[in-house]
Design an enzyme around this catalytic site. Structure first.
Site, short mmCIF file in Angstrom:
data_model
loop_
_atom_site.label_atom_id
_atom_site.label_comp_id
_atom_site.label_asym_id
_atom_site.label_seq_id
_atom_site.Cartn_x
_atom_site.Cartn_y
_atom_site.Cartn_z
N PRO A 250 -21.23 9.26 7.22
CA PRO A 250 -20.28 9.80 8.20
C PRO A 250 -18.95 10.21 7.58
CG PRO A 250 -20.36 7.40 8.33
CD PRO A 250 -21.33 7.80 7.26
N LYS B 92 1.94 -3.27 7.46
CA LYS B 92 2.24 -3.47 6.03
C LYS B 92 3.71 -3.08 5.76
CE LYS B 92 -0.05 -4.58 3.03
NZ LYS B 92 -0.38 -5.92 2.47
N THR C 70 0.81 -1.21 0.00
CA THR C 70 0.00 0.00 0.00
C THR C 70 0.86 1.27 0.00
OG1 THR C 70 -1.52 1.26 1.42
CG2 THR C 70 -0.10 -0.28 2.53
N ASP C 71 0.26 2.37 -0.46
CA ASP C 71 0.96 3.66 -0.39
C ASP C 71 1.05 4.18 1.05
OD1 ASP C 71 -1.73 4.36 -0.01
OD2 ASP C 71 -1.79 5.85 -1.62
N GLU C 72 0.23 3.59 1.96
CA GLU C 72 0.20 4.12 3.33
C GLU C 72 1.52 3.90 4.07
OE1 GLU C 72 -3.28 3.55 5.63
OE2 GLU C 72 -4.61 3.69 3.90
N TYR D 86 -2.22 -0.38 10.98
CA TYR D 86 -2.31 -1.07 9.68
C TYR D 86 -1.08 -0.78 8.83
CZ TYR D 86 -3.41 -1.58 4.72
OH TYR D 86 -3.33 -1.89 3.38
N SER D 87 -0.77 0.50 8.64
CA SER D 87 0.33 0.81 7.71
C SER D 87 1.68 0.36 8.28
CB SER D 87 0.34 2.29 7.35
OG SER D 87 0.38 3.12 8.48
N ALA D 88 1.81 0.39 9.62
CA ALA D 88 3.06 -0.09 10.22
C ALA D 88 3.21 -1.59 9.98
CB ALA D 88 3.08 0.21 11.71
P1 NAD Z 1 -9.71 -7.33 2.14
O1 NAD Z 1 -9.74 -7.07 3.60
O2 NAD Z 1 -10.92 -7.05 1.32
O3 NAD Z 1 -9.32 -8.86 1.88
C1 NAD Z 1 -8.31 -9.51 2.58
C2 NAD Z 1 -8.44 -11.01 2.32
O4 NAD Z 1 -7.38 -11.67 3.04
C3 NAD Z 1 -9.75 -11.61 2.85
O5 NAD Z 1 -10.29 -12.49 1.89
C4 NAD Z 1 -9.34 -12.36 4.10
O6 NAD Z 1 -10.15 -13.49 4.38
C5 NAD Z 1 -7.92 -12.78 3.75
N1 NAD Z 1 -7.09 -13.00 4.94
C6 NAD Z 1 -6.97 -12.19 6.03
N2 NAD Z 1 -6.14 -12.74 6.93
C7 NAD Z 1 -5.70 -13.91 6.38
C8 NAD Z 1 -4.81 -14.92 6.82
N3 NAD Z 1 -4.19 -14.86 7.99
N4 NAD Z 1 -4.58 -15.97 5.99
C9 NAD Z 1 -5.19 -16.06 4.79
N5 NAD Z 1 -6.06 -15.15 4.35
C10 NAD Z 1 -6.31 -14.07 5.12
O7 NAD Z 1 -8.45 -6.53 1.60
P2 NAD Z 1 -8.22 -5.87 0.15
O8 NAD Z 1 -8.73 -4.49 0.16
O9 NAD Z 1 -8.67 -6.83 -0.87
O10 NAD Z 1 -6.63 -5.79 0.14
C11 NAD Z 1 -5.85 -6.86 -0.38
C12 NAD Z 1 -4.39 -6.48 -0.32
O11 NAD Z 1 -4.17 -5.32 -1.11
C13 NAD Z 1 -3.89 -6.15 1.09
O12 NAD Z 1 -2.61 -6.67 1.25
C14 NAD Z 1 -3.88 -4.63 1.13
O13 NAD Z 1 -2.92 -4.17 2.03
C15 NAD Z 1 -3.53 -4.33 -0.30
N6 NAD Z 1 -4.01 -3.02 -0.79
C16 NAD Z 1 -5.34 -2.73 -0.76
C17 NAD Z 1 -5.78 -1.49 -1.23
C18 NAD Z 1 -7.24 -1.11 -1.20
O14 NAD Z 1 -7.55 0.07 -1.43
N7 NAD Z 1 -8.16 -2.03 -0.95
C19 NAD Z 1 -4.84 -0.56 -1.72
C20 NAD Z 1 -3.48 -0.90 -1.71
C21 NAD Z 1 -3.09 -2.14 -1.25
O1 DAU Z 2 -4.17 3.97 0.48
C1 DAU Z 2 -4.38 2.59 0.33
C2 DAU Z 2 -5.25 2.09 1.45
O2 DAU Z 2 -6.57 2.56 1.19
C3 DAU Z 2 -5.23 0.58 1.60
O3 DAU Z 2 -3.94 0.15 1.94
C4 DAU Z 2 -6.22 0.14 2.70
O4 DAU Z 2 -6.26 -1.27 2.79
C5 DAU Z 2 -7.59 0.68 2.34
O5 DAU Z 2 -8.51 0.36 3.36
C6 DAU Z 2 -7.54 2.19 2.14
O6 DAU Z 2 -7.28 2.87 3.40
P1 DAU Z 2 -8.04 4.24 3.80
O7 DAU Z 2 -8.01 4.39 5.25
O8 DAU Z 2 -7.56 5.37 2.97
O9 DAU Z 2 -9.53 3.85 3.27
P2 DAU Z 2 -10.98 4.09 3.91
O10 DAU Z 2 -11.95 3.74 2.84
O11 DAU Z 2 -11.13 3.46 5.24
O12 DAU Z 2 -11.00 5.67 4.11
C7 DAU Z 2 -10.80 6.55 3.01
C8 DAU Z 2 -10.86 7.96 3.56
O13 DAU Z 2 -12.21 8.23 3.99
C9 DAU Z 2 -10.00 8.17 4.78
O14 DAU Z 2 -9.44 9.48 4.73
C10 DAU Z 2 -10.96 8.05 5.95
C11 DAU Z 2 -12.26 8.57 5.38
N1 DAU Z 2 -13.50 7.95 5.94
C12 DAU Z 2 -13.59 6.60 5.97
C13 DAU Z 2 -14.71 5.99 6.49
C14 DAU Z 2 -14.81 4.47 6.55
C15 DAU Z 2 -14.52 8.75 6.37
O15 DAU Z 2 -14.45 9.99 6.30
N2 DAU Z 2 -15.64 8.15 6.87
C16 DAU Z 2 -15.77 6.81 6.97
O16 DAU Z 2 -16.82 6.31 7.47
#
Ligand code: NAD
Ligand code: DAU
Length: 354
Positions: free
Chosen positions: A213, A162, A132-134, A158-160
């Site tokens: 929210p 990752k 992730t970019d975080e 989370y980011s720590a």
């Molecule tokens: P998600 O939470 O939707 O899915 C995570 C999946 O991993 C789930 O299916 C869960 O059952 C499985 N899982 C969790 N713990 C596990 C374990 N111990 N063993 C096996 N499986 C396990 O997450 P996502 O949004 O699909 O993200 C997937 C990957 O992409 C992550 O590594 C995340 O850091 C990265 N990523 C996500 C985003 C985003 O915006 N969603 C952006 C950048 C990077």
């Molecule tokens: O940047 C990549 C990351 O993006 C991934 O690594 C993470 O797995 C993914 O969950 C996502 O993290 P964010 O924290 O940026 O995503 P989230 O959708 O939770 O929140 C996006 C922004 O919106 C953030 O600034 C928090 C805000 N937010 C989120 C929720 C859930 C709100 O204002 N209200 C809300 O209820």
């Protein structure tokens, strides 16, 4: 044959579906099925012999080693993670267990398997770690976007976690020679996104007549990429990425949260107008900010564009419209993921909000 971990989650499931659409190469999908893992995401391929689903924890080194020996993959793509920042604030333990310990155990099983491969297979093998970019921390409003050279300065549990996993992957390459690749992507959105994250939460709450929210002043900036573009980037890096390198993935779509929510409201006003004729914007509610909330992320994806020729297919405008349409077309999926523990989470996270 490839292995995918976390392939029942949002990005992983989109990746597996996309992979099987574009290739005949089978996929072994290893997923623990936590609250975020959903086999319904994979229902369209449930009878596809090219997809082998195995419910397992990536920390289960013995089982992973056995599966590697049995299926002999040429690559592993590690999506499995705890992924929600707010949950990491309430309970960091699972994040350390899966993202750090899990990645470590996976690397060890893979290292042992890789060491036993014939020379030709050994040099072709890849371990692609999805990150992730975080991990780069927070940008000021005027700072240039994150490049791959930016310092790691993670701010949330989370980011720590990752960042720790990225460091392990890097070290397994440097020390043991494991052929790794790492991608660091910005915020994804699109079909199958669990409605604890901003965009799907806003769509679902809007349709249910609930408050939308927004944390703090809503001026935090995220850089949005349609999930299938993230998947195409991962494929490109797997095919052509240079071993040991990291690649930033993003779509040059920086948006403030309030603007994202207003865009979603505008699309819903057009596609599913409220019965009272008012705009969904009326449901916006500013609530207590996320602790340690990073103000801005932005990805500089030029390395991936320049070196591997990747570009995203969707603009934010086309991607967000498709996304809203997908949620309108899939009310049963939404109802199913909202059953069970989802309600407990929403109650806990938004309990003290107006
Ligand atoms: P998600 O939470 O939707 O899915 C995570 C999946 O991993 C789930 O299916 C869960 O059952 C499985 N899982 C969790 N713990 C596990 C374990 N111990 N063993 C096996 N499986 C396990 O997450 P996502 O949004 O699909 O993200 C997937 C990957 O992409 C992550 O590594 C995340 O850091 C990265 N990523 C996500 C985003 C985003 O915006 N969603 C952006 C950048 C990077
Ligand atoms: O940047 C990549 C990351 O993006 C991934 O690594 C993470 O797995 C993914 O969950 C996502 O993290 P964010 O924290 O940026 O995503 P989230 O959708 O939770 O929140 C996006 C922004 O919106 C953030 O600034 C928090 C805000 N937010 C989120 C929720 C859930 C709100 O204002 N209200 C809300 O209820």
């Amino acid at each position: 044959m490839i292995f995918v971990t976390g392939g029942a989650g949002f990005v992983g499931a989109n990746f597996v579906l996309n992979w099987l659409k574009n290739s005949d190469e089978p996929v072994v999908n290893l997923d623990k099925l936590t609250y975020a893992g959903n086999l319904e995401n994979l229902s369209s391929i449930q009878d596809d012999p090219r997809h082998i689903f195995i419910q397992t924890d990536i920390r289960d080194g013995a089982l992973i080693s056995q599966l590697l020996a049995q299926h002999r993959p040429r690559a592993i793509i590690n999506f499995a993670a705890e992924s929600h920042v707010d949950r990491s604030i309430h309970g960091p333990e699972d994040f350390i267990q899966t993202n750090v310990v899990g990645t470590f155990r996976l690397l060890e099983s893979v290292r042992s398997y890789w060491n036993g491969l014939e020379l030709a297979d050994k040099s072709e093998f890849r371990f692609l770690h999805v990150s992730t970019d975080e991990v780069y921390g927070m940008l000021s409003s005027t700072a240039p976007a994150f490049t791959e050279d930016h310092n790691y300065e993670p701010n949330s549990p989370y980011s720590a976690s990752k960042a720790a996993s990225d460091h392990l992957v890097r070290a397994w390459h440097h020390t043991y020679g494991l052929p790794v690749l790492t991608t660091n992507c910005s915020n994804n959105y699109g079909p199958l996104h669990f409605p604890e994250k901003l965009i799907p939460l806003m769509i679902v709450n809007a349709l249910e007549g609930k408050p939308l929210p927004i944390y703090g002043d809503g001026m935090q900036v995220r850089d949005w990429l349609y999930v299938r573009d993230h998947c195409s980037a991962i494929r490109r890096v797997l095919d052509a990425g240079k071993v040991g390198e990291t690649y930033n993935v993003g779509g040059w779509n920086e948006k403030a949260n309030i603007d994202i929510v207003k865009t979603v409201c505008g699309l819903l006003d057009e596609m599913r107008p409220r019965a009272d004729g008012k705009s969904y914007v009326e449901q916006i509610s500013f609530v207590t900010d996320r602790p340690g909330h990073d103000r801005r992320y932005a990805i500089d994806a030029r390395k991936l564009e320049r070196e591997l020729g990747w570009t995203p297919a969707e603009t934010f405008e086309t991607g967000i419209r498709k996304t809203v349409q997908w949620y309108l077309d899939n009310p049963q999926w939404v109802a199913n993921v909202q059953s069970g523990s989802y309600r407990d989470w929403v109650q806990k996270q938004y309990a003290d909000q107006p």
